[in-house]
Design an enzyme around this catalytic site. Structure first.
Site, short mmCIF file in Angstrom:
data_model
loop_
_atom_site.label_atom_id
_atom_site.label_comp_id
_atom_site.label_asym_id
_atom_site.label_seq_id
_atom_site.Cartn_x
_atom_site.Cartn_y
_atom_site.Cartn_z
CD GLU A 90 -2.98 -0.82 2.34
OE1 GLU A 90 -3.08 0.30 2.91
OE2 GLU A 90 -3.65 -1.80 2.67
CE1 TYR A 95 7.47 0.43 -4.14
CE2 TYR A 95 5.83 1.97 -3.37
CZ TYR A 95 6.87 1.10 -3.11
OH TYR A 95 7.32 0.94 -1.84
#
Length: 102
Positions: free
Chosen positions: A63, A75
């Site tokens: 998360e 990411y």
């Protein structure tokens, strides 16, 4: 399963993950503020991905807070795909993401 990188005697980055039933959950990936912008986050993520492949995991979940632009950029530059969350269960405004280790 913790992992860390040191610069001198100081821990510069660390990551914590769990692997079970071919799934990995990355709970934490942090870089000390004094060592940010040196690709340590990318190195640590690569290291965690290598560990999950060694342990035969096929998918990793993590998360990321919407407010964490540096992590979202890290990411997005890698093999990370965002998956939808039916409803937010925390007040943290975290967005789930998934890593495909194949």
């Amino acid at each position: 399963m913790p992992s860390s990188r040191k610069i001198g005697q100081e821990i510069a980055a660390h990551g914590i993950m769990s692997v079970a039933v071919r799934e990995c959950h990355i709970f934490n990936l942090c870089v000390h503020p004094h060592h940010q912008r040196r690709r340590l986050g990318r190195q640590m993520l690569r290291h965690l991905l290598e560990l999950l492949i060694e342990r035969k995991a096929e998918t990793a979940f993590l998360e990321v807070r919407d407010s964490n632009a540096a992590a979202r950029a890290l990411y997005a530059a890698g093999e990370v795909k965002q998956i939808p969350l039916a409803r937010r269960t925390r007040r943290s405004s975290a967005s789930p993401s998934t890593l495909d280790s194949r």
